[in-house]
Scaffold this motif. Structure first.
Motif, PDB file in Angstrom:
ATOM      1  N   PRO A   1       0.806  -1.226   0.000  1.00 30.57           N
ATOM      2  CA  PRO A   1       0.000   0.000   0.000  1.00 30.57           C
ATOM      3  C   PRO A   1       0.837   1.273   0.000  1.00 30.57           C
ATOM      4  O   PRO A   1       0.468   2.262  -0.632  1.00 30.57           O
ATOM      5  CB  PRO A   1      -0.822  -0.124   1.288  1.00 30.57           C
ATOM      6  CG  PRO A   1      -0.905  -1.590   1.537  1.00 30.57           C
ATOM      7  CD  PRO A   1       0.404  -2.157   1.067  1.00 30.57           C
ATOM      8  N   ALA A   2       1.982   1.266   0.722  1.00 31.39           N
ATOM      9  CA  ALA A   2       2.834   2.459   0.756  1.00 31.39           C
ATOM     10  C   ALA A   2       3.365   2.782  -0.630  1.00 31.39           C
ATOM     11  O   ALA A   2       3.473   3.953  -1.012  1.00 31.39           O
ATOM     12  CB  ALA A   2       3.990   2.245   1.740  1.00 31.39           C
ATOM     13  N   ALA A   3       3.705   1.754  -1.409  1.00 24.32           N
ATOM     14  CA  ALA A   3       4.199   1.980  -2.769  1.00 24.32           C
ATOM     15  C   ALA A   3       3.138   2.671  -3.616  1.00 24.32           C
ATOM     16  O   ALA A   3       3.450   3.536  -4.452  1.00 24.32           O
ATOM     17  CB  ALA A   3       4.607   0.654  -3.407  1.00 24.32           C
ATOM     18  N   GLY A   4       1.880   2.307  -3.405  1.00 23.76           N
ATOM     19  CA  GLY A   4       0.799   2.950  -4.145  1.00 23.76           C
ATOM     20  C   GLY A   4       0.700   4.429  -3.843  1.00 23.76           C
ATOM     21  O   GLY A   4       0.479   5.255  -4.746  1.00 23.76           O
ATOM     22  N   VAL A   5       0.858   4.804  -2.579  1.00 21.28           N
ATOM     23  CA  VAL A   5       0.796   6.218  -2.210  1.00 21.28           C
ATOM     24  C   VAL A   5       1.962   6.984  -2.822  1.00 21.28           C
ATOM     25  O   VAL A   5       1.799   8.111  -3.306  1.00 21.28           O
ATOM     26  CB  VAL A   5       0.780   6.374  -0.677  1.00 21.28           C
ATOM     27  CG1 VAL A   5       0.721   7.852  -0.287  1.00 21.28           C
ATOM     28  CG2 VAL A   5      -0.404   5.633  -0.071  1.00 21.28           C
ATOM     29  N   VAL A   6       3.151   6.385  -2.818  1.00 21.19           N
ATOM     30  CA  VAL A   6       4.308   7.032  -3.448  1.00 21.19           C
ATOM     31  C   VAL A   6       4.040   7.263  -4.934  1.00 21.19           C
ATOM     32  O   VAL A   6       4.340   8.333  -5.480  1.00 21.19           O
ATOM     33  CB  VAL A   6       5.569   6.177  -3.254  1.00 21.19           C
ATOM     34  CG1 VAL A   6       6.750   6.752  -4.039  1.00 21.19           C
ATOM     35  CG2 VAL A   6       5.927   6.091  -1.778  1.00 21.19           C
ATOM     36  N   GLY A   7       3.464   6.268  -5.591  1.00 17.52           N
ATOM     37  CA  GLY A   7       3.112   6.434  -6.993  1.00 17.52           C
ATOM     38  C   GLY A   7       2.087   7.527  -7.189  1.00 17.52           C
ATOM     39  O   GLY A   7       2.157   8.307  -8.157  1.00 17.52           O
ATOM     40  N   ALA A   8       1.107   7.629  -6.279  1.00 14.40           N
ATOM     41  CA  ALA A   8       0.081   8.669  -6.374  1.00 14.40           C
ATOM     42  C   ALA A   8       0.688  10.061  -6.216  1.00 14.40           C
ATOM     43  O   ALA A   8       0.300  11.007  -6.922  1.00 14.40           O
ATOM     44  CB  ALA A   8      -0.998   8.433  -5.317  1.00 14.40           C
ATOM     45  N   VAL A   9       1.629  10.214  -5.294  1.00 12.40           N
ATOM     46  CA  VAL A   9       2.324  11.501  -5.138  1.00 12.40           C
ATOM     47  C   VAL A   9       3.033  11.873  -6.431  1.00 12.40           C
ATOM     48  O   VAL A   9       2.968  13.022  -6.899  1.00 12.40           O
ATOM     49  CB  VAL A   9       3.335  11.436  -3.969  1.00 12.40           C
ATOM     50  CG1 VAL A   9       4.183  12.701  -3.919  1.00 12.40           C
ATOM     51  CG2 VAL A   9       2.616  11.228  -2.650  1.00 12.40           C
ATOM     52  N   TYR A  10       3.698  10.906  -7.029  1.00 10.91           N
ATOM     53  CA  TYR A  10       4.471  11.135  -8.256  1.00 10.91           C
ATOM     54  C   TYR A  10       3.576  11.618  -9.404  1.00 10.91           C
ATOM     55  O   TYR A  10       3.872  12.619 -10.060  1.00 10.91           O
ATOM     56  CB  TYR A  10       5.186   9.836  -8.633  1.00 10.91           C
ATOM     57  CG  TYR A  10       5.913   9.857  -9.951  1.00 10.91           C
ATOM     58  CD1 TYR A  10       7.064  10.619 -10.119  1.00 10.91           C
ATOM     59  CD2 TYR A  10       5.446   9.099 -11.025  1.00 10.91           C
ATOM     60  CE1 TYR A  10       7.734  10.621 -11.344  1.00 10.91           C
ATOM     61  CE2 TYR A  10       6.113   9.096 -12.239  1.00 10.91           C
ATOM     62  CZ  TYR A  10       7.255   9.864 -12.388  1.00 10.91           C
ATOM     63  OH  TYR A  10       7.922   9.869 -13.601  1.00 10.91           O
ATOM     64  N   VAL A  11       2.455  10.931  -9.632  1.00  8.02           N
ATOM     65  CA  VAL A  11       1.606  11.313 -10.768  1.00  8.02           C
ATOM     66  C   VAL A  11       0.825  12.587 -10.482  1.00  8.02           C
ATOM     67  O   VAL A  11       0.578  13.391 -11.400  1.00  8.02           O
ATOM     68  CB  VAL A  11       0.649  10.158 -11.163  1.00  8.02           C
ATOM     69  CG1 VAL A  11       1.435   8.953 -11.631  1.00  8.02           C
ATOM     70  CG2 VAL A  11      -0.293   9.784 -10.025  1.00  8.02           C
ATOM     71  N   ALA A  12       0.415  12.804  -9.218  1.00  4.93           N
ATOM     72  CA  ALA A  12      -0.322  14.024  -8.882  1.00  4.93           C
ATOM     73  C   ALA A  12       0.564  15.253  -9.077  1.00  4.93           C
ATOM     74  O   ALA A  12       0.140  16.269  -9.648  1.00  4.93           O
ATOM     75  CB  ALA A  12      -0.842  13.952  -7.448  1.00  4.93           C
ATOM     76  N   GLN A  13       1.808  15.185  -8.622  1.00  6.53           N
ATOM     77  CA  GLN A  13       2.720  16.312  -8.783  1.00  6.53           C
ATOM     78  C   GLN A  13       3.070  16.545 -10.242  1.00  6.53           C
ATOM     79  O   GLN A  13       3.261  17.684 -10.682  1.00  6.53           O
ATOM     80  CB  GLN A  13       3.978  16.091  -7.946  1.00  6.53           C
ATOM     81  CG  GLN A  13       3.716  16.165  -6.452  1.00  6.53           C
ATOM     82  CD  GLN A  13       4.959  15.948  -5.605  1.00  6.53           C
ATOM     83  OE1 GLN A  13       5.976  15.446  -6.087  1.00  6.53           O
ATOM     84  NE2 GLN A  13       4.883  16.305  -4.338  1.00  6.53           N
TER      85      GLN A  13
END
Length: 669
Positions: free
Chosen positions: A253-265
Motif C-alpha cells: 500500500p505504501a508503494a501505491g501512495v508514493v506512486g500517487a504523489v508522483y503522478v499528482a505532482q
C-alpha cells in the motif's frame, strides 16, 4: 549506461510488474500465487522476457502483512524485565469497541507461557538499579529452547535510554540460535507497550521474510539487486528487511501512495487523496504536498510505532463478496474471493456475487476487454451470482448490482472521511487519485458523494503501486526520546540531531547512495505538558519556531490551542533520504485531429436522478487513443490493459500534458 529496473507489487488477486528502461516503461499483470508470491513474480519476469537481463528489482510485498493478519508467523518468545511479562495483554487497558458487550481483544502474538522474565532494572534515565542476572537469562533461554521457539523479541524496561542489558541478552540469544528482535535497535523510543508490540511483530515475521527473500534471491540473476519497500514509502536493502522485517508491514500500500504523489505532482496537484482499490481491500491516504506519516499504526489489531504512511484500509475490493447479515441487510466484504477461486466472472469456480460481478452486470466491465483481452470474463456466471442476491432482495439483477456498488462505495467513503475530515482536512480541497485494478471504476461516484472536485486517473492506474516502488527514495528513520520542556531542549536537540545525521549518512552510504543524493529531514514530537499524545513538527534550527508551528498544527488537528501553555519535546526524529533518479514525465503532443471515435457502444447502468436504475447508451474508448488535450463527456467507458475507467453521465474529462486523465463533474466547473 541505462539500468533495467523492475518494480513489483504482489496483491491479493494480481501481481503487477513495471519494467523501466531508458525512460520508458512496460506494464504486465499475472494472477498472484498466495502460497508462494515469488512464483508469480518469476512467471511475470519470464513472460516479459527479462528473467536473466534486469539489474534492480524493487518489491512491494504482502508477505509480512498476511502473516500477521492470518496469524501464520513463527513461534515467538518474549524476554522482558521481571514483572512485565503481561504488558502485551494489559496494553493501554482500552476496549477495542467501547459500547460492544461482546468485544474481544486480539490474542497476543506471544502466548503467556512463552513470555519469560529476566532479573534486571534501569530507571527512566538509563541508570542501572539492578544489574542483569545472567542465571535468570540462561534459564529464560533454556525455557524458550525447550518450547521450540524460533524467534525471540527482547524488550527490557527503559532500554531506549541504555541498551547495554538488551545487547547482552541479544548476544546470548543469538548464540543459542534464535532469530532476535531487539527493541533498542528496532524502536529506541518510550512507551513500553507499543515498543514491545513492535518488537514482537518484528520477531514474529522476521524469519518468514528472511526465508522468502532468500528464496527469491536464489531465483534471480546473481547480478540483480533486490530492494524492498518499507511502510514509510521508501525502499531498503533486502539485508535490512531481513533484520527489520516490521518495516515492511504496509509495503505494498505504501508503494501505491508514493506512486500517487508522483503522478499528482506531475499534473500540478500538491493536495491529493490516494484511492487504491485492489482485489481484496481499498487503501486511502492523504497527500498534503507529501504523503502523511504516522507512528501510531495498527496492523491486525497490533500496534506498530515504526514510521509508516498514514493509510486507512477497509475490506472492500473487486473481489469483496456480497452477503446478508442476520437482520437481512445487504453487506459487502470484508471477505473476499481473492485470486482463487476469484469472482464468479473469472470462471475459476467462484459462485458468490462480488463487486467485480456487479460491475459486469451493470455493463461497466467489458468481458472481452478485461486485461487487454488476455482474460475474458464470464458474463453468464456473473449474472447467475448476482441473481442470487436479487432473488433475496426481490429485485432485478441490475438493481441488485447497483445496490452492491452503493454498499461498497459507502464503505470506501467512510475510509476517505477517516483520513481527511477526521484529520482536520476538507476533501473539497483535494484531488482524488484513483488507481488499482478497480479504483477508476468507482472514483467518480465516490468523489461526487464527498464533493471532491476532480479525479485523476494515471496513465497506468492498475499498476501504479509497482511504479511507486521504482520512484521511491531510499529512506532511513531514526528516533531518540529526550522528554524535555521546550525551554530546556535547544542544546540537547541540536546534539542529538547531529548524532542521528551522522548515523543516517553512514547508513545511506552503506546502501550505495552518493553523498550529493542525500537529504536530511528533521522533526520533533511535541505536546503540551501533561498530554499523552504528540504531534510531529518539522524542525529547522530554533525550538521557538517549532513551538509556534506546533500551536498552529494543534489548532488544525483538534480545533483549539493554548499558546500560553508549556510545550514538551518528547522525541527527536530524523529521516535520511537517498534520492532516486525518477523518470521525467513524458509530455505528450496534442493531436491535430480532435475527433474522438469510440471503439463501440454499449448499454451501461447508472443511478438516475431519483436513484433508480437508468440505462444509458454509452461509448467505449481505448485509453491509448486519448492523447493530450482530448476531451470527452459522460457517460463513457475508457478501457486499457490494467483497468477500466467509468465516467458517469454528469461528468466530463480531458487528458493533460503528461497523459493523466482529469475528470470533473459538470456542475463543479
Amino acid at each position: 549506461m541505462s539500468y533495467v529496473l523492475v518494480g513489483v507489487d504482489t496483491g491479493g488477486t494480481f501481481t503487477d510488474l513495471v519494467l523501466l528502461y531508458a525512460g520508458t516503461f512496460k506494464v504486465h499483470k499475472v494472477l498472484s500465487t498466495p502460497e508462494d508470491p515469488s512464483q508469480a513474480i518469476l512467471q511475470g519476469l519470464g513472460e516479459l522476457g527479462i528473467l536473466q537481463t534486469f539489474d534492480v528489482l524493487v518489491h512491494g510485498s504482502t508477505v509480512a502483512t498476511n502473516a500477521v493478519l492470518e496469524h501464520k508467523g513463527v513461534a515467538t518468545g518474549l524476554i522482558t524485565t521481571a514483572g512485565f511479562r503481561d504488558i502485551l495483554e494489559i496494553g493501554r487497558q482500552a476496549r477495542p469497541k467501547l459500547y460492544s458487550l461482546q468485544a474481544q481483544k486480539v490474542e497476543p502474538l506471544v502466548p503467556r507461557e512463552l513470555r519469560v522474565e529476566v532479573i534486571e532494572r534501569l530507571n527512566e534515565r538509563g541508570e542501572v538499579l539492578l544489574e542483569l542476572d545472567e542465571a535468570s537469562l540462561t534459564a529464560a533461554l533454556e525455557r524458550l529452547q525447550s518450547a521450540a521457539v524460533e524467534a525471540v523479541a527482547i524488550s527490557l524496561l527503559f532500554s531506549f535510554t541504555n541498551p547495554a542489558h538488551e545487547q547482552r541478552v541479544a548476544e546470548l540469544a543469538q548464540q543459542a540460535g534464535f532469530y532476535t528482535s531487539v527493541s533498542s535497535q528496532i524502536l529506541p523510543e518510550f512507551r513500553e507497550y507499543e515498543r514491545t508490540s513492535t518488537t514482537v511483530l518484528n520477531a514474529y515475521i522476521g524469519p518468514l521474510i528472511a526465508r522468502y527473500l532468500e528464496r527469491l534471491e536464489q531465483e534471480l540473476p546473481s547480478h540483480t539487486t533486490l530492494r524492498i519497500m518499507q511502510s514509510n514509502g521508501g525502499s531498503i536493502s533486502s539485508g535490512t528487511a531481513r533484520s527489520e522485517a516490521a518495516r515492511t508491514l504496509l509495503s505494498g500500500p505504501a508503494a501505491g501512495v508514493v506512486g500517487a504523489v508522483y503522478v499528482a505532482q506531475a499534473s500540478g496537484f500538491e493536495q491529493a487523496i490516494s484511492f487504491d482499490i485492489g482485489g481484496t481491500s481499498t487503501d486511502v491516504a492523504l497527500i498534503n504536498g507529501a504523503a502523511t506519516e504516522t507512528t501510531d499504526g495498527m496492523v491486525g489489531g497490533y500496534p506498530s510505532k515504526l514510521p509508516m504512511i498514514d493509510i486507512h484500509t477497509v475490506g472492500a475490493g473487486g473481489g469483496s463478496i456480497a452477503w446478508f447479515d442476520t437482520g437481512g441487510a445487504l453487506r459487502v466484504g470484508p471477505r473476499s474471493a481473492g485470486a482463487s477461486p476469484g469472482p464468479a466472472a473469472y470462471g475459476l469456480g467462484g459462485h458468490e456475487a462480488t463487486v467485480t460481478d456487479a460491475n459486469v452486470v451493470l455493463g461497466r466491465l467489458i468481458p472481452e476487454a478485461f486485461l487487454g483481452g488476455a482474460m475474458t470474463l464470464d458474463l453468464q456466471a456473473a449474472h447467475l451470482a448476482v441473481q442470487l442476491i436479487a432473488t433475496r432482495l426481490q429485485t432485478t439483477p441490475e438493481e441488485a448490482a447497483l445496490g452492491i456498488i452503493r454498499v461498497v462505495n459507502a464503505n470506501m467513503e467512510g475510509a476517505i472521511r477517516v483520513i481527511s475530515v477526521e484529520r482536520g482536512c476538507d476533501p473539497r480541497s483535494f484531488t482524488l487519485v484513483a488507481f488499482g485494478g478497480a479504483g477508476p471504476l468507482h472514483a467518480c461516484e465516490l468523489a461526487a458523494a464527498l464533493r471532491i472536485p476532480r479525479v485523476l486517473v494515471p496513465t497506468v492506474p492498475g499498476v501504479l503501486s509497482a511504479l511507486g516502488t521504482l520512484v521511491a527514495d531510499t529512506l532511513k528513520d531514526y528516533v531518540r526520546t529526550v522528554m524535555l520542556t521546550s525551554e530546556q531542549a535547544q542544546e540537547v536537540v541540536t546534539t542529538v540531531l547531529q548524532d542521528l545525521e551522522q548515523q543516517g549518512r553512514q547508513d545511506l552510504q552503506a546502501e550505495g547512495i552518493a553523498a550529493e543524493d542525500v537529504r536530511i529531514e528533521r522533526y520533533l514530537d511535541l505536546r503540551y505538558v501533561g498530554q499523552s499524545y504528540e504531534l510531529r513538527i518539522p524542525f529547522v534550527q530554533k525550538i521557538e519556531q517549532a513551538v509556534r508551528d506546533f500551536h498552529a498544527a494543534h489548532e488544525q488537528r483538534f480545533g483549539y490551542n493554548d499558546p500560553a501553555e508549556r510545550v514538551q519535546v518528547v522525541n527527536v526524529r530524523l529521516k535520511a533520504r537517498g534520492l532516486t533518479h525518477k523518470p521525467e514525465p513524458q509530455h505528450q503532443q496534442a493531436s491535430t485531429d480532435q475527433r474522438l471515435i469510440p471503439l463501440s457502444q454499449r448499454q451501461v447502468v447508472f443511478a438516475g436522478s431519483t436513484g433508480a436504475v437508468a440505462t444509458y447508451e454509452t461509448p467505449v474508448y481505448e485509453r491509448a487513443n486519448l492523447v493530450a488535450e482530448t476531451t470527452l463527456a459522460g457517460p463513457a467507458i475508457i478501457v486499457q490493459y490494467d483497468t477500466t475507467t467509468v465516467l458517469p453521465p454528469d461528468w466530463q474529462g480531458y487528458v493533460d500534458q503528461v497523459g493523466n486523465l482529469i475528470l470533473e463533474r459538470r456542475e463543479e466547473q
